[in-house]
Motif scaffolding. Structure first.
Motif, PDB file in Angstrom:
ATOM      1  N   MET A 159      33.114  40.881  52.422  1.00  0.00           N
ATOM      2  CA  MET A 159      33.901  40.368  51.409  1.00  0.00           C
ATOM      3  C   MET A 159      34.383  41.049  50.325  1.00  0.00           C
ATOM      4  SD  MET A 159      34.817  37.329  50.220  1.00  0.00           S
ATOM      5  CE  MET A 159      35.128  36.405  48.757  1.00  0.00           C
ATOM      6  N   PRO A 160      33.588  42.056  49.528  1.00  0.00           N
ATOM      7  CA  PRO A 160      34.305  42.878  48.705  1.00  0.00           C
ATOM      8  C   PRO A 160      35.062  43.851  48.930  1.00  0.00           C
ATOM      9  CG  PRO A 160      31.913  43.255  48.997  1.00  0.00           C
ATOM     10  CD  PRO A 160      32.154  41.981  49.632  1.00  0.00           C
ATOM     11  N   TRP A 161      34.909  44.139  50.564  1.00  0.00           N
ATOM     12  CA  TRP A 161      35.824  45.214  51.161  1.00  0.00           C
ATOM     13  C   TRP A 161      37.246  44.559  51.324  1.00  0.00           C
ATOM     14  CZ3 TRP A 161      39.243  46.422  55.356  1.00  0.00           C
ATOM     15  CH2 TRP A 161      39.402  47.718  55.496  1.00  0.00           C
ATOM     16  N   THR A 162      37.512  43.449  51.752  1.00  0.00           N
ATOM     17  CA  THR A 162      38.762  42.662  51.951  1.00  0.00           C
ATOM     18  C   THR A 162      39.268  42.254  50.381  1.00  0.00           C
ATOM     19  OG1 THR A 162      37.272  40.459  52.214  1.00  0.00           O
ATOM     20  CG2 THR A 162      38.041  41.755  54.179  1.00  0.00           C
ATOM     21  N   TRP A 163      38.484  41.900  49.714  1.00  0.00           N
ATOM     22  CA  TRP A 163      39.110  41.555  48.330  1.00  0.00           C
ATOM     23  C   TRP A 163      39.391  42.728  47.524  1.00  0.00           C
ATOM     24  CZ3 TRP A 163      40.615  38.934  44.068  1.00  0.00           C
ATOM     25  CH2 TRP A 163      40.845  37.514  44.186  1.00  0.00           C
ATOM     26  N   TRP A 164      38.749  43.964  47.685  1.00  0.00           N
ATOM     27  CA  TRP A 164      39.742  44.994  46.965  1.00  0.00           C
ATOM     28  C   TRP A 164      41.161  45.025  47.499  1.00  0.00           C
ATOM     29  CZ3 TRP A 164      42.368  49.234  48.140  1.00  0.00           C
ATOM     30  CH2 TRP A 164      42.562  50.450  47.140  1.00  0.00           C
ATOM     31  N   TRP A 165      41.618  44.814  48.917  1.00  0.00           N
ATOM     32  CA  TRP A 165      42.920  44.904  49.211  1.00  0.00           C
ATOM     33  C   TRP A 165      43.546  43.904  48.593  1.00  0.00           C
ATOM     34  CZ3 TRP A 165      44.573  49.126  51.357  1.00  0.00           C
ATOM     35  CH2 TRP A 165      43.532  50.028  51.840  1.00  0.00           C
ATOM     36  N   GLY A 166      42.961  42.739  48.631  1.00  0.00           N
ATOM     37  CA  GLY A 166      43.597  41.416  47.804  1.00  0.00           C
ATOM     38  C   GLY A 166      43.848  41.798  46.621  1.00  0.00           C
ATOM     39  N   VAL A 167      42.987  42.281  45.458  1.00  0.00           N
ATOM     40  CA  VAL A 167      43.259  42.354  44.242  1.00  0.00           C
ATOM     41  C   VAL A 167      44.320  43.510  44.146  1.00  0.00           C
ATOM     42  CG1 VAL A 167      42.228  43.480  42.105  1.00  0.00           C
ATOM     43  CG2 VAL A 167      40.888  41.719  43.513  1.00  0.00           C
ATOM     44  N   SER A 168      44.209  44.453  44.984  1.00  0.00           N
ATOM     45  CA  SER A 168      45.140  45.805  44.926  1.00  0.00           C
ATOM     46  C   SER A 168      46.541  45.291  45.032  1.00  0.00           C
ATOM     47  CB  SER A 168      44.802  46.724  45.797  1.00  0.00           C
ATOM     48  OG  SER A 168      43.463  47.313  45.651  1.00  0.00           O
ATOM     49  N   TYR A 169      46.965  44.379  45.994  1.00  0.00           N
ATOM     50  CA  TYR A 169      48.175  43.899  46.313  1.00  0.00           C
ATOM     51  C   TYR A 169      48.569  42.599  45.699  1.00  0.00           C
ATOM     52  CZ  TYR A 169      48.513  47.591  50.000  1.00  0.00           C
ATOM     53  OH  TYR A 169      48.516  48.881  50.438  1.00  0.00           O
ATOM     54  N   ALA A 170      47.450  41.510  45.699  1.00  0.00           N
ATOM     55  CA  ALA A 170      47.988  40.049  44.987  1.00  0.00           C
ATOM     56  C   ALA A 170      46.862  39.782  44.097  1.00  0.00           C
ATOM     57  CB  ALA A 170      47.935  39.426  46.375  1.00  0.00           C
ATOM     58  N   PRO A 171      46.944  40.471  42.909  1.00  0.00           N
ATOM     59  CA  PRO A 171      46.072  39.985  41.598  1.00  0.00           C
ATOM     60  C   PRO A 171      46.703  38.696  41.160  1.00  0.00           C
ATOM     61  CG  PRO A 171      47.703  41.839  40.943  1.00  0.00           C
ATOM     62  CD  PRO A 171      47.805  41.435  42.375  1.00  0.00           C
ATOM     63  N   GLY A 172      46.332  37.523  41.807  1.00  0.00           N
ATOM     64  CA  GLY A 172      46.968  36.370  41.389  1.00  0.00           C
ATOM     65  C   GLY A 172      47.683  35.355  42.379  1.00  0.00           C
ATOM     66  N   GLY A 173      48.407  34.436  41.845  1.00  0.00           N
ATOM     67  CA  GLY A 173      49.046  33.425  42.772  1.00  0.00           C
ATOM     68  C   GLY A 173      48.065  32.520  43.380  1.00  0.00           C
ATOM     69  N   MET A 174      48.764  31.820  44.425  1.00  0.00           N
ATOM     70  CA  MET A 174      47.708  30.715  45.087  1.00  0.00           C
ATOM     71  C   MET A 174      46.635  31.568  45.840  1.00  0.00           C
ATOM     72  SD  MET A 174      50.348  29.739  48.330  1.00  0.00           S
ATOM     73  CE  MET A 174      49.182  28.433  48.791  1.00  0.00           C
ATOM     74  N   GLY A 175      46.671  32.762  46.073  1.00  0.00           N
ATOM     75  CA  GLY A 175      45.569  33.611  47.000  1.00  0.00           C
ATOM     76  C   GLY A 175      44.376  33.564  46.045  1.00  0.00           C
ATOM     77  N   SER A 176      44.550  33.307  44.699  1.00  0.00           N
ATOM     78  CA  SER A 176      43.140  33.546  43.961  1.00  0.00           C
ATOM     79  C   SER A 176      42.502  32.193  43.727  1.00  0.00           C
ATOM     80  CB  SER A 176      43.717  34.049  42.374  1.00  0.00           C
ATOM     81  OG  SER A 176      44.585  33.146  41.919  1.00  0.00           O
ATOM     82  N   PHE A 177      43.064  31.163  44.244  1.00  0.00           N
ATOM     83  CA  PHE A 177      42.323  29.816  44.161  1.00  0.00           C
ATOM     84  C   PHE A 177      40.929  29.751  44.380  1.00  0.00           C
ATOM     85  CE2 PHE A 177      41.205  25.636  45.786  1.00  0.00           C
ATOM     86  CZ  PHE A 177      41.237  24.727  44.649  1.00  0.00           C
ATOM     87  N   HIS A 178      40.598  30.485  45.579  1.00  0.00           N
ATOM     88  CA  HIS A 178      39.453  30.408  46.315  1.00  0.00           C
ATOM     89  C   HIS A 178      38.617  31.268  45.486  1.00  0.00           C
ATOM     90  CE1 HIS A 178      40.174  34.498  47.699  1.00  0.00           C
ATOM     91  NE2 HIS A 178      38.896  34.400  47.927  1.00  0.00           N
ATOM     92  N   ALA A 179      38.943  32.257  44.484  1.00  0.00           N
ATOM     93  CA  ALA A 179      38.161  32.932  43.730  1.00  0.00           C
ATOM     94  C   ALA A 179      37.737  32.172  42.548  1.00  0.00           C
ATOM     95  CB  ALA A 179      38.879  34.281  43.207  1.00  0.00           C
ATOM     96  N   MET A 180      38.499  31.364  42.008  1.00  0.00           N
ATOM     97  CA  MET A 180      38.339  30.500  40.789  1.00  0.00           C
ATOM     98  C   MET A 180      37.181  29.339  41.349  1.00  0.00           C
ATOM     99  SD  MET A 180      40.619  28.060  38.373  1.00  0.00           S
ATOM    100  CE  MET A 180      41.138  27.141  40.052  1.00  0.00           C
ATOM    101  N   VAL A 181      37.585  28.780  42.605  1.00  0.00           N
ATOM    102  CA  VAL A 181      36.584  27.729  42.869  1.00  0.00           C
ATOM    103  C   VAL A 181      34.904  28.667  43.325  1.00  0.00           C
ATOM    104  CG1 VAL A 181      36.012  26.314  44.825  1.00  0.00           C
ATOM    105  CG2 VAL A 181      38.259  26.343  43.766  1.00  0.00           C
ATOM    106  N   ASN A 182      35.085  29.815  43.947  1.00  0.00           N
ATOM    107  CA  ASN A 182      33.749  30.353  44.244  1.00  0.00           C
ATOM    108  C   ASN A 182      33.133  30.647  42.915  1.00  0.00           C
ATOM    109  OD1 ASN A 182      32.751  33.702  44.979  1.00  0.00           O
ATOM    110  ND2 ASN A 182      31.830  31.696  46.110  1.00  0.00           N
ATOM    111  N   SER A 183      33.750  31.164  41.801  1.00  0.00           N
ATOM    112  CA  SER A 183      33.026  31.424  40.726  1.00  0.00           C
ATOM    113  C   SER A 183      32.273  30.066  40.104  1.00  0.00           C
ATOM    114  CB  SER A 183      33.820  32.042  39.602  1.00  0.00           C
ATOM    115  OG  SER A 183      34.454  33.344  40.125  1.00  0.00           O
ATOM    116  N   SER A 184      33.071  29.107  40.057  1.00  0.00           N
ATOM    117  CA  SER A 184      32.615  27.666  39.635  1.00  0.00           C
ATOM    118  C   SER A 184      31.295  27.465  40.229  1.00  0.00           C
ATOM    119  CB  SER A 184      33.713  26.651  39.851  1.00  0.00           C
ATOM    120  OG  SER A 184      34.907  26.874  39.182  1.00  0.00           O
ATOM    121  N   VAL A 185      31.282  27.451  41.601  1.00  0.00           N
ATOM    122  CA  VAL A 185      30.058  27.374  42.488  1.00  0.00           C
ATOM    123  C   VAL A 185      28.944  28.208  42.082  1.00  0.00           C
ATOM    124  CG1 VAL A 185      29.078  27.397  44.702  1.00  0.00           C
ATOM    125  CG2 VAL A 185      31.341  26.087  44.581  1.00  0.00           C
ATOM    126  N   HIS A 186      29.325  29.558  41.714  1.00  0.00           N
ATOM    127  CA  HIS A 186      28.369  30.590  41.499  1.00  0.00           C
ATOM    128  C   HIS A 186      27.666  30.265  40.111  1.00  0.00           C
ATOM    129  CE1 HIS A 186      28.971  34.213  44.282  1.00  0.00           C
ATOM    130  NE2 HIS A 186      28.987  33.017  45.059  1.00  0.00           N
TER     131      HIS A 186
END
Length: 325
Positions: A159-186
């Motif tokens: 998870m952190p390995w793949t998200w590193w690439w996601g943050v590096s290329y796409a910090p925001g937009g619709m791809g960040s929805f699951h990060a917000m939901v995941n943090s809510s669950v945490h």
């Protein structure tokens, strides 16, 4: 031999070209953040984590008694609660509660205050996954080996390995929805862990353990549905569709796993004795009907944690012996 060496050089040269191309594509706004200059520091961190939890840690603890980390776990869990609340708030304020449509939202590549705020919280979410590696270190130090499953290790490292690439290329937009939901669950999950680590006196406040799995299932449904709408849009200017594909796979894959856990644990009752199903907790010992049950972080984590194993150590305990102990 000469031809083989030449082929090796060519392969190495192509690999370096690919690496340079990937690094050159990193969002320049995030390159100054820790561990974001290139993927090597992040990869080495995860390799050290794997080496410790799979080899070094168990060898060190083999001849030692488990550490009692109650105070450390309480502090750790409630700090993650506070961090998760902050991450959710920042995601909302940097787009999801202000300018985003909750459908096709592109990455804002400008240097506006809101766009930079999204970059910061996207990095902070990724860094929280590095902090959560401590979950497994607690398991090792407390000798909760049954909790260190393949799924747990895979999720905490991949998870952190793949998200590193996601943050590096796409910090925001619709791809960040699951990060917000995941943090809510945490927020909910680590609050539960914090109370559970505090000891038996908080038993009465932990009746809702069963519903943690339901909350996580809802999380995966929301994440998958949000990603699925991308495939039915006539057009969408989100710049990194690979992130959407990966999020959809994550959400669907873990929904299946959690559904199986729910069915086995709460429908068939195979994972927990029925009378104790609601009473096994993170790092606490529960006495019920004269039996002793002990469990580490038994709840499967959200999209960022995935430990579905539940460990039981049963043995009848007479009240006289308990008082003597």
């Amino acid at each position: 031999m000469v031809n083989m060496l030449q082929e090796i050089r060519e392969i190495g040269s192509h690999a370096m070209d690919i690496y340079d191309y990937l690094v050159a594509g990193i969002d320049p706004r995030i390159k100054d953040y820790p561990l974001m200059q290139n993927p090597i520091p992040m990869t080495m961190t995860l390799l050290c984590y794997l080496f410790f939890v799979l080899y070094l840690g168990p060898r060190i603890m083999a001849s030692r008694k488990p550490f009692q980390l109650k105070e450390a776990m309480i502090v750790y869990n409630f700090l993650l609660v506070a961090l998760s609340i902050y991450i959710v708030y920042e995601f909302l304020m940097s787009g999801w509660a202000t300018t985003y449509t909750w459908r096709c939202d592109a990455v804002d590549t400008s240097n506006s205050p809101e766009a930079l705020r999204m970059v910061e919280v996207a990095w902070l979410f990724w860094f929280s996954k590095i902090i959560e590696l401590i979950d497994t270190i607690f398991f090792v130090l407390r000798k909760k080996h049954s909790q260190i499953t393949f799924l747990h290790i895979f999720h905490h490292s991949f998870m952190p390995w793949t998200w590193w690439w996601g943050v590096s290329y796409a910090p925001g937009g619709m791809g960040s929805f699951h990060a917000m939901v995941n943090s809510s669950v945490h927020v909910i999950m680590y609050f539960y862990y914090g109370l559970a680590a505090a000891g038996p006196r908080f038993q009465k406040f932990l009746w809702w353990k069963k519903y943690m799995t339901a909350i996580q299932l809802i999380q995966f449904v929301l994440v998958s549905l949000h990603a699925t709408q991308y495939y039915f849009m006539d057009s969408c200017d989100y710049q990194f569709p690979t992130v959407i594909h990966l999020v959809w796979v994550y959400g669907t894959f873990f929904f299946v796993l959690f559904s199986n856990f729910w069915f086995q644990a709460y429908i068939r009752g195979k994972r927990l004795p029925k009378q104790d199903m609601k009473q096994c907790q993170n790092g606490t010992a529960v006495y019920n009907n004269g039996k002793h049950h002990e469990n580490g972080n038994g709840i499967i984590h959200g999209l960022t944690t995935t430990n579905g194993s539940v460990h039981h150590e049963n043995g009848s305990v007479h009240m006289g012996k308990m008082k003597k102990a």
